[in-house]
Design a protein around this motif. Sequence first.
Motif, PDB file in Angstrom:
ATOM      1  N   GLY A   1      56.437  42.535  28.217  1.00 25.17           N
ATOM      2  CA  GLY A   1      55.317  41.811  27.632  1.00 25.17           C
ATOM      3  C   GLY A   1      54.836  40.641  28.464  1.00 25.17           C
ATOM      4  N   GLY A   2      55.602  40.304  29.483  1.00 28.21           N
ATOM      5  CA  GLY A   2      55.240  39.189  30.338  1.00 28.21           C
ATOM      6  C   GLY A   2      54.259  39.577  31.427  1.00 28.21           C
ATOM      7  N   SER A   3      53.971  38.613  32.289  1.00 34.51           N
ATOM      8  CA  SER A   3      52.984  38.806  33.351  1.00 34.51           C
ATOM      9  C   SER A   3      53.540  38.336  34.686  1.00 34.51           C
ATOM     10  N   LEU A   4      53.020  38.941  35.735  1.00 34.26           N
ATOM     11  CA  LEU A   4      53.283  38.514  37.107  1.00 34.26           C
ATOM     12  C   LEU A   4      52.014  38.698  37.916  1.00 34.26           C
ATOM     13  N   ARG A   5      51.872  37.882  38.954  1.00 34.04           N
ATOM     14  CA  ARG A   5      50.776  38.084  39.897  1.00 34.04           C
ATOM     15  C   ARG A   5      51.357  38.265  41.287  1.00 34.04           C
ATOM     16  N   LEU A   6      51.096  39.413  41.849  1.00 36.66           N
ATOM     17  CA  LEU A   6      51.524  39.695  43.207  1.00 36.66           C
ATOM     18  C   LEU A   6      50.422  39.304  44.183  1.00 36.66           C
ATOM     19  N   SER A   7      50.847  38.848  45.355  1.00 40.42           N
ATOM     20  CA  SER A   7      49.901  38.511  46.418  1.00 40.42           C
ATOM     21  C   SER A   7      50.272  39.295  47.665  1.00 40.42           C
ATOM     22  N   CYS A   8      49.268  39.605  48.453  1.00 37.75           N
ATOM     23  CA  CYS A   8      49.475  40.285  49.728  1.00 37.75           C
ATOM     24  C   CYS A   8      48.624  39.575  50.768  1.00 37.75           C
TER      25      CYS A   8
ATOM     26  N   SER B   1      48.016  54.715  34.167  1.00 36.51           N
ATOM     27  CA  SER B   1      49.130  54.030  33.501  1.00 36.51           C
ATOM     28  C   SER B   1      48.968  52.519  33.478  1.00 36.51           C
ATOM     29  N   VAL B   2      48.111  51.970  34.330  1.00 31.63           N
ATOM     30  CA  VAL B   2      47.962  50.508  34.393  1.00 31.63           C
ATOM     31  C   VAL B   2      46.554  50.050  34.049  1.00 31.63           C
ATOM     32  N   LYS B   3      45.661  50.973  33.795  1.00 37.29           N
ATOM     33  CA  LYS B   3      44.280  50.628  33.519  1.00 37.29           C
ATOM     34  C   LYS B   3      44.187  49.745  32.276  1.00 37.29           C
ATOM     35  N   GLY B   4      43.504  48.652  32.396  1.00 34.25           N
ATOM     36  CA  GLY B   4      43.367  47.710  31.289  1.00 34.25           C
ATOM     37  C   GLY B   4      44.500  46.693  31.208  1.00 34.25           C
ATOM     38  N   LEU B   5      45.554  46.918  31.997  1.00 31.58           N
ATOM     39  CA  LEU B   5      46.703  46.001  31.995  1.00 31.58           C
ATOM     40  C   LEU B   5      46.815  45.240  33.305  1.00 31.58           C
ATOM     41  N   PHE B   6      46.532  45.911  34.412  1.00 26.94           N
ATOM     42  CA  PHE B   6      46.613  45.307  35.740  1.00 26.94           C
ATOM     43  C   PHE B   6      45.199  45.084  36.267  1.00 26.94           C
ATOM     44  N   THR B   7      45.031  44.042  37.093  1.00 26.37           N
ATOM     45  CA  THR B   7      43.754  43.760  37.723  1.00 26.37           C
ATOM     46  C   THR B   7      43.964  43.460  39.195  1.00 26.37           C
ATOM     47  N   ILE B   8      43.235  44.172  40.040  1.00 25.06           N
ATOM     48  CA  ILE B   8      43.286  43.920  41.477  1.00 25.06           C
ATOM     49  C   ILE B   8      42.076  43.079  41.864  1.00 25.06           C
TER      50      ILE B   8
ATOM     51  N   ASN C   1      38.567  37.329  50.456  1.00 30.36           N
ATOM     52  CA  ASN C   1      38.374  37.628  51.873  1.00 30.36           C
ATOM     53  C   ASN C   1      38.552  36.397  52.751  1.00 30.36           C
ATOM     54  N   ALA C   2      38.237  35.250  52.236  1.00 26.87           N
ATOM     55  CA  ALA C   2      38.387  34.018  53.025  1.00 26.87           C
ATOM     56  C   ALA C   2      39.858  33.747  53.340  1.00 26.87           C
ATOM     57  N   LYS C   3      40.727  34.203  52.461  1.00 21.07           N
ATOM     58  CA  LYS C   3      42.156  33.999  52.651  1.00 21.07           C
ATOM     59  C   LYS C   3      42.867  35.246  53.158  1.00 21.07           C
ATOM     60  N   ASN C   4      42.100  36.320  53.379  1.00 20.31           N
ATOM     61  CA  ASN C   4      42.711  37.597  53.791  1.00 20.31           C
ATOM     62  C   ASN C   4      43.840  37.993  52.857  1.00 20.31           C
ATOM     63  N   THR C   5      43.608  37.848  51.570  1.00 20.44           N
ATOM     64  CA  THR C   5      44.652  38.077  50.572  1.00 20.44           C
ATOM     65  C   THR C   5      44.114  38.943  49.442  1.00 20.44           C
ATOM     66  N   VAL C   6      44.943  39.857  48.988  1.00 22.36           N
ATOM     67  CA  VAL C   6      44.617  40.663  47.818  1.00 22.36           C
ATOM     68  C   VAL C   6      45.695  40.397  46.764  1.00 22.36           C
ATOM     69  N   TYR C   7      45.266  40.424  45.512  1.00 21.78           N
ATOM     70  CA  TYR C   7      46.149  40.090  44.406  1.00 21.78           C
ATOM     71  C   TYR C   7      46.260  41.261  43.426  1.00 21.78           C
ATOM     72  N   LEU C   8      47.370  41.288  42.716  1.00 22.11           N
ATOM     73  CA  LEU C   8      47.534  42.229  41.620  1.00 22.11           C
ATOM     74  C   LEU C   8      48.067  41.456  40.421  1.00 22.11           C
ATOM     75  N   GLN C   9      47.202  41.222  39.449  1.00 22.23           N
ATOM     76  CA  GLN C   9      47.589  40.567  38.222  1.00 22.23           C
ATOM     77  C   GLN C   9      48.123  41.622  37.263  1.00 22.23           C
ATOM     78  N   MET C  10      49.356  41.456  36.840  1.00 25.12           N
ATOM     79  CA  MET C  10      49.997  42.452  35.979  1.00 25.12           C
ATOM     80  C   MET C  10      50.328  41.815  34.634  1.00 25.12           C
ATOM     81  N   ASN C  11      49.717  42.319  33.588  1.00 23.81           N
ATOM     82  CA  ASN C  11      49.924  41.802  32.235  1.00 23.81           C
ATOM     83  C   ASN C  11      50.593  42.849  31.359  1.00 23.81           C
ATOM     84  N   SER C  12      51.185  42.382  30.282  1.00 27.14           N
ATOM     85  CA  SER C  12      51.842  43.274  29.312  1.00 27.14           C
ATOM     86  C   SER C  12      52.797  44.232  30.016  1.00 27.14           C
ATOM     87  N   LEU C  13      53.634  43.678  30.855  1.00 24.28           N
ATOM     88  CA  LEU C  13      54.547  44.504  31.649  1.00 24.28           C
ATOM     89  C   LEU C  13      55.553  45.230  30.773  1.00 24.28           C
ATOM     90  N   LYS C  14      55.921  46.419  31.226  1.00 20.00           N
ATOM     91  CA  LYS C  14      56.871  47.273  30.514  1.00 20.00           C
ATOM     92  C   LYS C  14      58.047  47.594  31.435  1.00 20.00           C
TER      93      LYS C  14
END
Length: 129
Positions: A15-22, A63-70, A74-87
């Motif tokens: 039920g928790g959340s994490l945000r991944l960075s690349c 499986s992640v549609k509506g729960l995760f957001t990518i 571009n200014a930081k050359n970084t992509v993120y993955l916000q993950m909510n309602s984790l299982k």
Amino acid sequence: QVQLVESGGGLVQAGGSLRLSCAASGRTFSSNAMGWFRQAPGKEREFVAAITGSGSSTYYADSVKGLFTISGDNAKNTVYLQMNSLKPEDTAVYYCAATTGTYYTRSYYAYSASRYDYWGQGTQVTVSS
């Protein structure tokens, strides 16, 4: 030498959340199409989400549609993955990947690991029940 470095993984309760960075370095990645994949123990690597260089198109596994957001910065050359309602079934090593193009010439390319040219080392996400 191109490098993709993931961060933000860890242990979280269901039920928790994490945000991944690349973070991309080594060459200009200001507008490359990028994606996230994951691999659980004993399972094949699977597609999670992808985004075009402009950010105008995103793609998600069902499986992640509506729960995760990518998203991307571009200014930081970084992509993120916000993950909510984790299982617990989201537990896996999450990998960032990049193409050499700015978009996917066929939309289904976004879902295929073989279409990506560069990969990060992965970050562990563990979801406890």
